[in-house]
Write a protein that holds these residues in place. Structure first.
Motif, PDB file in Angstrom:
ATOM      1  N   ALA A 131       0.840  -1.202   0.000  1.00  0.00           N
ATOM      2  CA  ALA A 131       0.000   0.000   0.000  1.00  0.00           C
ATOM      3  C   ALA A 131       0.877   1.256   0.000  1.00  0.00           C
ATOM      4  O   ALA A 131       0.584   2.232  -0.706  1.00  0.00           O
ATOM      5  CB  ALA A 131      -0.924  -0.010   1.210  1.00  0.00           C
ATOM      6  N   ARG A 132       1.939   1.219   0.750  1.00  0.00           N
ATOM      7  CA  ARG A 132       2.857   2.359   0.786  1.00  0.00           C
ATOM      8  C   ARG A 132       3.551   2.530  -0.572  1.00  0.00           C
ATOM      9  O   ARG A 132       3.710   3.653  -1.061  1.00  0.00           O
ATOM     10  CB  ARG A 132       3.888   2.125   1.884  1.00  0.00           C
ATOM     11  CG  ARG A 132       4.893   3.238   2.072  1.00  0.00           C
ATOM     12  CD  ARG A 132       5.708   2.994   3.331  1.00  0.00           C
ATOM     13  NE  ARG A 132       6.784   3.975   3.469  1.00  0.00           N
ATOM     14  CZ  ARG A 132       7.597   4.041   4.517  1.00  0.00           C
ATOM     15  NH1 ARG A 132       7.457   3.178   5.528  1.00  0.00           N
ATOM     16  NH2 ARG A 132       8.547   4.962   4.581  1.00  0.00           N
ATOM     17  N   PHE A 133       3.959   1.408  -1.182  1.00  0.00           N
ATOM     18  CA  PHE A 133       4.600   1.448  -2.492  1.00  0.00           C
ATOM     19  C   PHE A 133       3.631   2.009  -3.543  1.00  0.00           C
ATOM     20  O   PHE A 133       3.995   2.874  -4.344  1.00  0.00           O
ATOM     21  CB  PHE A 133       5.045   0.039  -2.861  1.00  0.00           C
ATOM     22  CG  PHE A 133       5.532  -0.111  -4.274  1.00  0.00           C
ATOM     23  CD1 PHE A 133       6.754   0.406  -4.670  1.00  0.00           C
ATOM     24  CD2 PHE A 133       4.767  -0.794  -5.207  1.00  0.00           C
ATOM     25  CE1 PHE A 133       7.206   0.255  -5.980  1.00  0.00           C
ATOM     26  CE2 PHE A 133       5.209  -0.955  -6.515  1.00  0.00           C
ATOM     27  CZ  PHE A 133       6.437  -0.424  -6.903  1.00  0.00           C
ATOM     28  N   ARG A 134       2.392   1.527  -3.535  1.00  0.00           N
ATOM     29  CA  ARG A 134       1.426   1.999  -4.527  1.00  0.00           C
ATOM     30  C   ARG A 134       1.162   3.491  -4.362  1.00  0.00           C
ATOM     31  O   ARG A 134       1.102   4.240  -5.355  1.00  0.00           O
ATOM     32  CB  ARG A 134       0.124   1.203  -4.416  1.00  0.00           C
ATOM     33  CG  ARG A 134      -0.935   1.658  -5.403  1.00  0.00           C
ATOM     34  CD  ARG A 134      -2.076   0.680  -5.503  1.00  0.00           C
ATOM     35  NE  ARG A 134      -3.117   1.170  -6.428  1.00  0.00           N
ATOM     36  CZ  ARG A 134      -4.105   0.424  -6.899  1.00  0.00           C
ATOM     37  NH1 ARG A 134      -4.198  -0.855  -6.554  1.00  0.00           N
ATOM     38  NH2 ARG A 134      -4.997   0.939  -7.721  1.00  0.00           N
ATOM     39  N   ALA A 135       0.984   3.928  -3.125  1.00  0.00           N
ATOM     40  CA  ALA A 135       0.737   5.352  -2.898  1.00  0.00           C
ATOM     41  C   ALA A 135       1.916   6.187  -3.372  1.00  0.00           C
ATOM     42  O   ALA A 135       1.735   7.278  -3.948  1.00  0.00           O
ATOM     43  CB  ALA A 135       0.467   5.597  -1.416  1.00  0.00           C
ATOM     44  N   ALA A 136       3.116   5.691  -3.152  1.00  0.00           N
ATOM     45  CA  ALA A 136       4.309   6.437  -3.568  1.00  0.00           C
ATOM     46  C   ALA A 136       4.427   6.484  -5.093  1.00  0.00           C
ATOM     47  O   ALA A 136       4.838   7.503  -5.657  1.00  0.00           O
ATOM     48  CB  ALA A 136       5.554   5.810  -2.954  1.00  0.00           C
ATOM     49  N   ILE A 137       4.080   5.402  -5.766  1.00  0.00           N
ATOM     50  CA  ILE A 137       4.070   5.412  -7.235  1.00  0.00           C
ATOM     51  C   ILE A 137       3.047   6.421  -7.739  1.00  0.00           C
ATOM     52  O   ILE A 137       3.327   7.249  -8.620  1.00  0.00           O
ATOM     53  CB  ILE A 137       3.748   4.002  -7.786  1.00  0.00           C
ATOM     54  CG1 ILE A 137       4.963   3.086  -7.649  1.00  0.00           C
ATOM     55  CG2 ILE A 137       3.289   4.070  -9.232  1.00  0.00           C
ATOM     56  CD1 ILE A 137       6.067   3.298  -8.655  1.00  0.00           C
ATOM     57  N   GLU A 138       1.847   6.364  -7.192  1.00  0.00           N
ATOM     58  CA  GLU A 138       0.759   7.225  -7.682  1.00  0.00           C
ATOM     59  C   GLU A 138       1.022   8.693  -7.387  1.00  0.00           C
ATOM     60  O   GLU A 138       0.487   9.569  -8.073  1.00  0.00           O
ATOM     61  CB  GLU A 138      -0.558   6.750  -7.080  1.00  0.00           C
ATOM     62  CG  GLU A 138      -0.971   5.385  -7.626  1.00  0.00           C
ATOM     63  CD  GLU A 138      -2.226   4.826  -6.979  1.00  0.00           C
ATOM     64  OE1 GLU A 138      -2.596   5.311  -5.873  1.00  0.00           O
ATOM     65  OE2 GLU A 138      -2.837   3.915  -7.566  1.00  0.00           O
TER      66      GLU A 138
END
Length: 342
Positions: free
Chosen positions: A285-292
């Motif tokens: 979830a942290r990785f996805r938020a950082a990508i987005e």
């Protein structure tokens, strides 16, 4: 450092024997640990040893000459530490020589735009003294191989890895037409679908996943296949940003990204699969938020990324099982997909 499909794997056939992790970790600090050998590696086309490496360095780059010791032997390269701050990558197979040549061509160009260190060659070596292949002197990066860290403890690397992949796969800087081609990374998932379906059946037959989990994996595979394909320009794709190719600081943050042998162009969702390969649910979830936060993505991108996680996870476990350093990466990815999709 490499992929999970045959030959180094991924560059010639899709028979799948894992290579990746074995060439990645040599770039991290190893201290006095014994030489790390790749399991079931194919026979070497040519041998190299510290005396040969020392002689080649002394002849071609005498200003860098220093103590040499072997630290790892992977599928495609043998890695030697040169002094304290450098390493030498010596291809042990002809295929590895082609991959080293690609890294020599592209990493110096890519490195300045990337926010994390990469092993761009500091010097290039020529065939000599009976050794037939090009070779590289690269930086030695101190750090902890992420594959040796529990998935729950990798979350601190999520922001750094997202920044790295967003910069590498930036659609505003698409990959050039002469970027390396790779039929097993960055391609439309339909190209991999027949072997992925075969591997689901194989995983059940081998007792690696049960029928219930296999049904979930098959549904995720089908959903990823049904997602709209990448409509942007072909972008740079690392091809294997899994834990064994990630180096961490003591704090857990990203220290370096290794192994660019599968570097290619195509759909960035291939690299986003690291969300399942590397992280647990919180880290993902942290990785996805950082990508987005760094580049525009949509639901289709993440559907395809999860499909890639299935494809790559199956490639690993059907080749080496669910135990061991590499097997655990594949097993973790499949377990994360199943837990999330149920």
């Amino acid at each position: 450092m490499s992929g999970w499909d045959a030959s180094r794997p991924g560059m010639a056939t899709d028979a799948s024997v894992p290579a990746s992790a074995t060439d990645a970790s040599p770039m991290s600090a190893t201290g006095a640990s014994p030489v790390r050998q790749a399991p079931d590696a194919p026979p070497a086309d040519v041998a190299s040893d510290p005396s040969l490496v020392a002689a080649l360095v002394a002849a071609q780059h005498p200003d860098l000459a220093g103590p040499v010791r072997e630290v790892a032997s992977g599928w495609d390269n043998t890695v030697f530490r040169l002094g304290e701050r450098l390493a030498v990558r010596m291809p042990r197979r002809e295929l590895g020589a082609h991959l080293v040549a690609g890294e020599q061509r592209w990493l110096p160009e890519l490195a300045p735009r990337l926010p994390a260190p990469v092993p761009a060659p500091v010097r290039v070596g020529r065939p000599a003294l009976g050794y037939p292949y090009p070779w590289s002197i690269v930086p030695w990066f101190d750090g902890v191989d992420a594959a040796s860290v529990a998935p729950a403890d990798r979350g601190e690397a999520a922001d750094g890895l997202a920044g790295f992949l967003a910069a590498l796969g930036d659609p505003r800087a698409p990959a050039p037409a002469d970027a390396p081609a790779n039929p097993y990374r960055g391609v439309p998932l339909v190209d991999r679908d027949p072997i992925t379906r075969e591997r689901i059946d194989a995983a059940v037959a081998q007792g690696l996943v049960d029928a219930s989990a296999a049904a979930v994996l098959d549904a995720v595979r089908a959903d990823a296949l049904a997602a709209p394909v990448w409509a942007g320009p072909p972008v740079w794709v690392h091809g294997d940003p899994h834990p064994a190719n990630l180096l961490l600081e003591a704090s857990g943050s990203l220290a370096a990204v290794l192994d660019f042998g599968d570097l290619t162009l195509g759909d960035p969702a291939c690299d986003l699969a690291t969300g399942w390969l590397t992280f647990d649910a919180a880290g993902r979830a942290r990785f996805r938020a950082a990508i987005e936060a760094r580049r525009e993505t949509d639901a289709a991108d993440w559907r395809r990324a999860r499909g890639w996680a299935v494809a790559l996870g199956l490639a690993i476990v059907t080749a080496v099982g669910v135990d061991g350093r590499v097997g655990r990466i594949g097993a973790h990815a499949l377990a994360e997909v199943v837990a999330e999709a149920r």
